[in-house]
Design a protein around this motif. Structure first.
Motif, PDB file in Angstrom:
ATOM      1  N   GLU B  13       0.830  -1.205   0.000  1.00  0.00           N
ATOM      2  CA  GLU B  13       0.000   0.000   0.000  1.00  0.00           C
ATOM      3  C   GLU B  13       0.868   1.260   0.000  1.00  0.00           C
ATOM      4  O   GLU B  13       0.540   2.248  -0.653  1.00  0.00           O
ATOM      5  N   ARG B  35      -3.627   5.872  -7.634  1.00  0.00           N
ATOM      6  CA  ARG B  35      -4.365   6.439  -6.502  1.00  0.00           C
ATOM      7  C   ARG B  35      -4.712   7.878  -6.861  1.00  0.00           C
ATOM      8  O   ARG B  35      -3.848   8.654  -7.284  1.00  0.00           O
ATOM      9  N   ALA B 102      -7.057  -2.408  -0.116  1.00  0.00           N
ATOM     10  CA  ALA B 102      -5.896  -2.263   0.777  1.00  0.00           C
ATOM     11  C   ALA B 102      -6.249  -2.845   2.139  1.00  0.00           C
ATOM     12  O   ALA B 102      -7.276  -2.463   2.737  1.00  0.00           O
ATOM     13  N   HIS B 105      -1.824  -3.258   5.152  1.00  0.00           N
ATOM     14  CA  HIS B 105      -0.741  -2.594   4.408  1.00  0.00           C
ATOM     15  C   HIS B 105      -0.426  -3.267   3.070  1.00  0.00           C
ATOM     16  O   HIS B 105       0.583  -2.959   2.454  1.00  0.00           O
ATOM     17  N   LEU B 107      -1.853  -4.386  -0.870  1.00  0.00           N
ATOM     18  CA  LEU B 107      -2.868  -4.211  -1.912  1.00  0.00           C
ATOM     19  C   LEU B 107      -3.235  -5.587  -2.459  1.00  0.00           C
ATOM     20  O   LEU B 107      -2.358  -6.340  -2.889  1.00  0.00           O
TER      21      LEU B 107
END
Lengths: 343, 343, 343
Positions: B13, B35, B102, B105, B107
């Motif tokens: 993440e 993001r 997520a 920590h 993805l």
């Protein structure tokens, strides 16, 4: 998939001095270009008929090209003219030859049926022979399909995204441009006008504009050469009616020749009609940097498209010119396939 | 051959800050992770629906990802939200999106049928959120098939041959280990115990053991995460009954995600429950070196196996855990194929 | 396409000391050569039967080769002799072994049906064991098909074109050479004589010739070794009747072993019968440079031929020897195919 019966740019004439030999692949066929000591130019299949050695490893010997391996020699016609240590030349000893013509400082090659190679159909480009223009030749090797480059040049809506640091300038100007696309069965012409707009720095440096200008971008496609004329004149002085002598013009030559299905020879030149104050050099440098940016984009595009070449794409308005060119090429290639199948 | 309907580790993440864009291939499909400026994460097919440009070359623009070539923009849902220079957005303009979550920590991505993406099935790994542990994330790219790595981690009998300089230690200890393999229809657990054995130097440095210890190695597999808990306590103090607080423990996270049939993303972390005296750093460095040794082995193994992938192999006793995992994966993949065929 | 039932040069004996391990591919099969601590030599398939690890990553352990990954051990016979941490050795645990014989300082391998491996058919090369000769071994890796190299060595008409700077010398001399080609069902012999000719500089330096010499080039092919004896004597002293003791002779060993369809191991040595004054060193250096020139030619030839391998070639007179060798190999390979089909 290539268009075989067509003139393609094979190189710059200046790169082939007497005795010169160049290896280059066109339409996925290996070719050797050479110039004899008397100045004649020739293009042969780059493969000796004896043991398959690339003839481009050899040397020009008088009026012939001599194979590096066993010394067999060939004329520009492809005929074998010497076999060392024997008197008789085997009747089957010849290599394929391709018509090669020098015109406007450009070498043009015809890779298809040699009987159809009509020199009168070579695209003209008088700019290279006109003293009113200063021009510089260049070459890029592109790891991408030739039609991606055609599409790129016929849709300048990418300028503000790909070239923000070079010629992209103000996106708003580009999106306000008035665009017209016209076509025939072999040509596409995309014209964009940006009347009464702020001149880019290069234009000001070249011509000293102090007020707004009428700008134009005129892109002409035929298989397979793209000519791009861009420039500007003081606003309202008749640029769009053809009175451009007191303005600033650039003329781009874009010779696009497939090397393989996924790589392309890109022979280009850029000319300006302002010959002094380093203007030609500045414009060349800027153009070079711009095309490098395009190259990076097209190579990434190629990687992704090659994973699934037949997958449909979504069109947007600015694709009109590129789509016309694709349809022209598809129709011509289909006609070739039909003709071959009928024979 | 991949298991499509499964959660895979897509990255860490922390590597994806607002505005961040990452190109990564999973299960042989190109993906762009990004993001938005507000912090939302998204995973899209890394291919613009307009002209095939990788979207990962683009930039985050507010809540969208903008294509570098012509400026078309997409939301994390895959919907096209802007086409420059035209008002209407074509109804077909969208790119495939993948669920990206997520957690701990990490993805996690779901590449298969998006309707089956059930977040409750994401493997839990609380160690990353527990202050009792100090952990470091890492990543290796492996030129080998993902199942080779699973097999490697489930059979630690290779330690004394591949890792004699790092964690291998005394072969005799490993071969005396008591091993138990248990399994369910989706998991494999391999447990090795080395009671009353000499503690390795790292253990002594971490915890100051002065006498023999009871060591354990507990390996848990589920598709596709492997957790490895190893450690030791003073001999006879109850380590095998779960009383380990006064001992030394390490916890390994091994996220194994196929990139292609022959390459693998290996996202791993190593945690220790001794947080001071540089113990976490020492353990990380040693683990890193150890996994490099494994990588070299697996890449050589891949080269040979890929020459003749279907050739039978000879099993030995220590293959039990790896063979269970292979059977679980084969059964799940077969079930997917059957399901697809039935639809 | 390879000739399987044949002895091939696998390497130089001196390169394989006790404990030595060499990975090498022959006839597109991965092989590991090794020598045990007692001095026995072995050749095994370079793939552990357990999990496919290349055995060449392993180490010699006494009389066995130990796999690097899990420590399984194999004897030169291919039999598995140890599986760590278990007593029983699975009955199917063995790897393919190939007959490997050291003779005349050369390692010879038989890749085909092991029952047909008859050591009496190993090509003899006494020069390597004869104190009258000084010789140096060497190795080239060639990116070209093995038969191109055979053809190259059997047709020395390329000397004046490919080697003008090294051994090519005066083209006129080569074209005046008297040539005779003789053959049996397994051999080709090409003999070229250049009577009463000017000695090349190397010959003068080696032997101090002051007048014209009678030169010879004698090339002998059998599957798959080429021996080349070249040299000269004072003109008219009987060189062509075999009286060559007072002259200068060089003997070339050319072991040609297919690695893959398009790459070749080229194990060669060059010997001279003048042992002093740095003659062997000079001849080796010159030979090395000459073969480098050949390698460059053959690699270019390979590139072009591989585009269209079946396309007919045009023969010239000097192809006689090479064509004989090609026919011998074609007949032997066809016989193998017929035999396999009949079984």
């Amino acid at each position: 998939m290539f268009l075989m019966n067509n003139w393609y740019v094979a190189g710059w004439e200046a790169d082939l001095a007497p005795g010169g030999v160049i290896a280059r692949r066109f339409l996925n066929l290996p070719v050797v270009l050479f110039r004899t000591m008397s100045g004649e130019i020739g293009a042969l299949e780059d493969r000796c008929c004896h043991r398959g050695m690339p003839l481009s490893s050899g040397v020009v010997e008088g009026e012939a090209l001599r194979c590096f391996y066993h010394g067999v020699e060939f004329a520009t016609s492809g005929a074998c003219v010497k076999v060392p240590a024997q008197d008789r030349i085997p009747s089957s000893a010849r290599v394929r030859s391709y018509k090669l013509v020098a015109r406007n400082h450009v070498l043009w090659i015809w890779m298809g049926d040699q009987d159809q190679a009509d020199e009168s159909r070579i695209p003209a480009y008088g700019v290279h022979d006109d003293p009113k223009w200063a021009w510089t030749p260049s070459y890029f090797h592109l790891e991408g399909n030739w039609q991606l480059l055609i599409e790129n040049l016929l849709d300048l809506s990418h300028l503000s995204y790909v070239h923000p640091k070079t010629i992209g300038g103000n996106p708003a100007i580009h999106f306000r441009a008035q665009m017209a696309t016209t076509r025939t069965d072999r040509t596409v012409r995309v014209e964009r006008r940006m009347p009464n707009s702020v001149p880019p720095p290069t234009y000001v440096a070249a011509k000293g504009f102090t007020g707004p200008i009428d700008r134009w971008q005129e892109i002409e496609f035929e298989p397979v050469l793209i000519r791009i004329n861009t420039g500007g004149c003081d606003a309202g002085t008749g640029a769009y009616e053809g009175r451009r002598e007191q303005g600033f013009s650039m003329s781009g030559f874009h010779g696009i020749t497939p090397e393989t299905e996924s790589t392309t020879h890109y022979f280009w030149s850029i000319a300006t009609d302002v010959l002094e104050n380093g203007v030609p050099e500045t414009v060349f440098r800027q153009t070079y940097d711009t095309f490098e940016e395009d190259r990076a984009v097209l190579e990434q595009q190629q990687i992704r498209l090659s994973e699934d070449p037949l997958r449909p794409k979504v069109d947007i308005v600015s694709d009109a010119g590129g789509n016309h060119a694709r349809r022209i090429l598809a129709r011509l290639m289909e006609a070739e396939r039909t003709q071959v199948a009928a024979e």
